[in-house]
Design a protein around this motif. Sequence first.
Motif, PDB file in Angstrom:
ATOM      1  N   LEU A  93     -16.035 -78.743 -59.260  1.00 25.24           N
ATOM      2  CA  LEU A  93     -15.068 -78.366 -58.230  1.00 25.24           C
ATOM      3  C   LEU A  93     -15.828 -77.943 -56.976  1.00 25.24           C
ATOM      4  N   GLY A  94     -15.675 -78.695 -55.909  1.00 27.77           N
ATOM      5  CA  GLY A  94     -16.388 -78.402 -54.674  1.00 27.77           C
ATOM      6  C   GLY A  94     -15.615 -77.455 -53.778  1.00 27.77           C
ATOM      7  N   HIS A  95     -16.349 -76.749 -52.952  1.00 28.93           N
ATOM      8  CA  HIS A  95     -15.744 -75.887 -51.934  1.00 28.93           C
ATOM      9  C   HIS A  95     -16.769 -75.687 -50.834  1.00 28.93           C
ATOM     10  N   ALA A  96     -16.283 -75.417 -49.631  1.00 26.35           N
ATOM     11  CA  ALA A  96     -17.189 -75.249 -48.500  1.00 26.35           C
ATOM     12  C   ALA A  96     -17.736 -73.839 -48.415  1.00 26.35           C
ATOM     13  N   TRP A  97     -16.913 -72.826 -48.809  1.00 27.94           N
ATOM     14  CA  TRP A  97     -17.447 -71.465 -48.720  1.00 27.94           C
ATOM     15  C   TRP A  97     -16.741 -70.426 -49.576  1.00 27.94           C
ATOM     16  N   SER A  98     -15.510 -70.646 -50.046  1.00 23.97           N
ATOM     17  CA  SER A  98     -14.808 -69.552 -50.719  1.00 23.97           C
ATOM     18  C   SER A  98     -14.072 -69.945 -51.996  1.00 23.97           C
ATOM     19  N   ALA A  99     -14.223 -71.183 -52.462  1.00 23.33           N
ATOM     20  CA  ALA A  99     -13.526 -71.647 -53.660  1.00 23.33           C
ATOM     21  C   ALA A  99     -12.042 -71.277 -53.578  1.00 23.33           C
ATOM     22  N   LEU A 100     -11.519 -70.563 -54.589  1.00 26.67           N
ATOM     23  CA  LEU A 100     -10.122 -70.133 -54.553  1.00 26.67           C
ATOM     24  C   LEU A 100      -9.978 -68.676 -54.131  1.00 26.67           C
ATOM     25  N   GLY A 101     -11.011 -68.142 -53.492  1.00 31.12           N
ATOM     26  CA  GLY A 101     -10.923 -66.760 -53.023  1.00 31.12           C
ATOM     27  C   GLY A 101     -10.741 -65.786 -54.172  1.00 31.12           C
ATOM     28  N   THR A 102      -9.768 -64.898 -54.072  1.00 29.85           N
ATOM     29  CA  THR A 102      -9.551 -63.880 -55.108  1.00 29.85           C
ATOM     30  C   THR A 102      -9.099 -64.490 -56.426  1.00 29.85           C
ATOM     31  N   HIS A 103      -8.605 -65.730 -56.389  1.00 26.04           N
ATOM     32  CA  HIS A 103      -8.143 -66.380 -57.624  1.00 26.04           C
ATOM     33  C   HIS A 103      -9.290 -67.013 -58.417  1.00 26.04           C
ATOM     34  N   THR A 104     -10.480 -67.061 -57.853  1.00 29.79           N
ATOM     35  CA  THR A 104     -11.586 -67.768 -58.505  1.00 29.79           C
ATOM     36  C   THR A 104     -11.941 -67.200 -59.879  1.00 29.79           C
ATOM     37  N   PRO A 105     -12.111 -65.885 -60.052  1.00 32.94           N
ATOM     38  CA  PRO A 105     -12.442 -65.377 -61.395  1.00 32.94           C
ATOM     39  C   PRO A 105     -11.380 -65.734 -62.431  1.00 32.94           C
ATOM     40  N   GLU A 106     -10.099 -65.639 -62.053  1.00 28.41           N
ATOM     41  CA  GLU A 106      -9.039 -65.995 -62.999  1.00 28.41           C
ATOM     42  C   GLU A 106      -9.116 -67.470 -63.380  1.00 28.41           C
ATOM     43  N   LEU A 107      -9.381 -68.330 -62.390  1.00 29.29           N
ATOM     44  CA  LEU A 107      -9.510 -69.758 -62.683  1.00 29.29           C
ATOM     45  C   LEU A 107     -10.617 -70.001 -63.702  1.00 29.29           C
ATOM     46  N   LEU A 108     -11.775 -69.394 -63.484  1.00 27.42           N
ATOM     47  CA  LEU A 108     -12.905 -69.614 -64.386  1.00 27.42           C
ATOM     48  C   LEU A 108     -12.623 -69.065 -65.782  1.00 27.42           C
ATOM     49  N   ARG A 109     -12.007 -67.879 -65.859  1.00 28.90           N
ATOM     50  CA  ARG A 109     -11.703 -67.290 -67.169  1.00 28.90           C
ATOM     51  C   ARG A 109     -10.711 -68.149 -67.952  1.00 28.90           C
ATOM     52  N   ARG A 110      -9.641 -68.536 -67.285  1.00 24.24           N
ATOM     53  CA  ARG A 110      -8.601 -69.284 -67.985  1.00 24.24           C
ATOM     54  C   ARG A 110      -9.059 -70.694 -68.343  1.00 24.24           C
ATOM     55  N   TRP A 111      -9.867 -71.298 -67.465  1.00 23.64           N
ATOM     56  CA  TRP A 111     -10.383 -72.629 -67.800  1.00 23.64           C
ATOM     57  C   TRP A 111     -11.302 -72.551 -69.015  1.00 23.64           C
ATOM     58  N   ARG A 112     -12.173 -71.573 -69.042  1.00 27.30           N
ATOM     59  CA  ARG A 112     -13.099 -71.436 -70.171  1.00 27.30           C
ATOM     60  C   ARG A 112     -12.346 -71.222 -71.479  1.00 27.30           C
ATOM     61  N   ALA A 113     -11.257 -70.455 -71.420  1.00 30.59           N
ATOM     62  CA  ALA A 113     -10.476 -70.196 -72.628  1.00 30.59           C
ATOM     63  C   ALA A 113      -9.726 -71.443 -73.091  1.00 30.59           C
ATOM     64  N   ALA A 114      -9.204 -72.223 -72.142  1.00 29.63           N
ATOM     65  CA  ALA A 114      -8.393 -73.387 -72.502  1.00 29.63           C
ATOM     66  C   ALA A 114      -9.221 -74.638 -72.766  1.00 29.63           C
ATOM     67  N   HIS A 115     -10.403 -74.713 -72.145  1.00 24.60           N
ATOM     68  CA  HIS A 115     -11.232 -75.926 -72.268  1.00 24.60           C
ATOM     69  C   HIS A 115     -12.683 -75.542 -72.543  1.00 24.60           C
ATOM     70  N   PRO A 116     -12.952 -74.945 -73.672  1.00 22.30           N
ATOM     71  CA  PRO A 116     -14.316 -74.455 -73.943  1.00 22.30           C
ATOM     72  C   PRO A 116     -15.369 -75.560 -74.011  1.00 22.30           C
ATOM     73  N   ASP A 117     -14.949 -76.808 -74.252  1.00 22.15           N
ATOM     74  CA  ASP A 117     -15.912 -77.902 -74.368  1.00 22.15           C
ATOM     75  C   ASP A 117     -16.136 -78.651 -73.048  1.00 22.15           C
ATOM     76  N   THR A 118     -15.451 -78.212 -71.993  1.00 22.50           N
ATOM     77  CA  THR A 118     -15.602 -78.874 -70.696  1.00 22.50           C
ATOM     78  C   THR A 118     -15.932 -77.825 -69.637  1.00 22.50           C
ATOM     79  N   PRO A 119     -17.206 -77.622 -69.358  1.00 21.16           N
ATOM     80  CA  PRO A 119     -17.569 -76.604 -68.356  1.00 21.16           C
ATOM     81  C   PRO A 119     -16.989 -76.932 -66.983  1.00 21.16           C
ATOM     82  N   LEU A 120     -16.513 -75.897 -66.289  1.00 19.42           N
ATOM     83  CA  LEU A 120     -16.065 -76.031 -64.908  1.00 19.42           C
ATOM     84  C   LEU A 120     -17.155 -75.474 -64.008  1.00 19.42           C
ATOM     85  N   GLU A 121     -17.739 -76.329 -63.190  1.00 14.71           N
ATOM     86  CA  GLU A 121     -18.830 -75.936 -62.316  1.00 14.71           C
ATOM     87  C   GLU A 121     -18.350 -75.870 -60.870  1.00 14.71           C
ATOM     88  N   LEU A 122     -18.521 -74.702 -60.241  1.00 16.48           N
ATOM     89  CA  LEU A 122     -18.217 -74.563 -58.822  1.00 16.48           C
ATOM     90  C   LEU A 122     -19.438 -74.999 -58.024  1.00 16.48           C
TER      91      LEU A 122
END
Length: 283
Positions: A93-122
């Motif tokens: 997932l690309g971003h120029a400077w702020s990803a999803l802002g304050t939502h970024t930690p939640e995105l990473l936590r929930r993605w890891r829980a739902a898709h443990p075999d597919t890493p999400l890389e910012l």
Amino acid sequence: MTDLRHVRAFLAIAEAGTVTAAAARLRIGQPALSRTLRRLEEHLGVRLVDRSTHHLELTPAGRAYRERAVRVVAEVDGLLDPGALWTTAPLRLGHAWSALGTHTPELLRRWRAAHPDTPLELTQVDGPGAGLPAGVVDAAVIRGRVRVPGVTTVALAPEARLAAVPAGSALAARSSLTLADLVGETVAINAHTGTTTPDLWPAGGRPAMTWVGSTADWLVLIAAGGAVGVTASATASVHAFPGVAYVPLDGVAPLPVWLAFGEPPSHPAVPALVELVREIAGA
């Protein structure tokens, strides 16, 4: 012989906005990259890049070629990447400077829980397309105008605009500011990834402008008292910086935010990412 390497070089130049920046990103010399572009143009029999202006611009043929090249390179990368056949291939997932802002930690936590075999890389990539045009990422968070041809976009919640001013200044002591309050200041503009343009102000009442090349340069200049800036609320949450104060801006339209990705997607998990991002940061 002209091959896919020449096409990738052209896409890198189109993404970076200058041959110099593209050469640095590709870790090759500027003369070599210029020769590679010239060979591609000679092979195609058409000029792709207009070098006659102060800022490098794509010709009409270059813009059309870029749209086709983005799709083709993404397809080739998918065919040649063994990891693309497996769910363990990272989703970028690309971003120029702020990803999803304050939502970024939640995105990473929930993605890891739902898709443990597919890493999400910012992946932070300087440029208006945050790496999407060059195929560096599978999807990108883009703020402001989407300048990437041939992609699908999903609108996310817009972000309020803030003024970034030197801490301790009279402007920093205000509870809110307007664009008119900044007219007497020099406004720093990030030429590569920024969303602030002179058009925010009326033609007869624009402040002085100075251009910087990165978010880091922008922050340092403001902290040193050399300029002020206008940015999105996500910047304040991700880029707290000594000497920089963020103040709400009144009377300014919020900044549009988009999730962009290729069609067809370059990774099988992109639809799941779109669904989750919509749920967390949807409009």
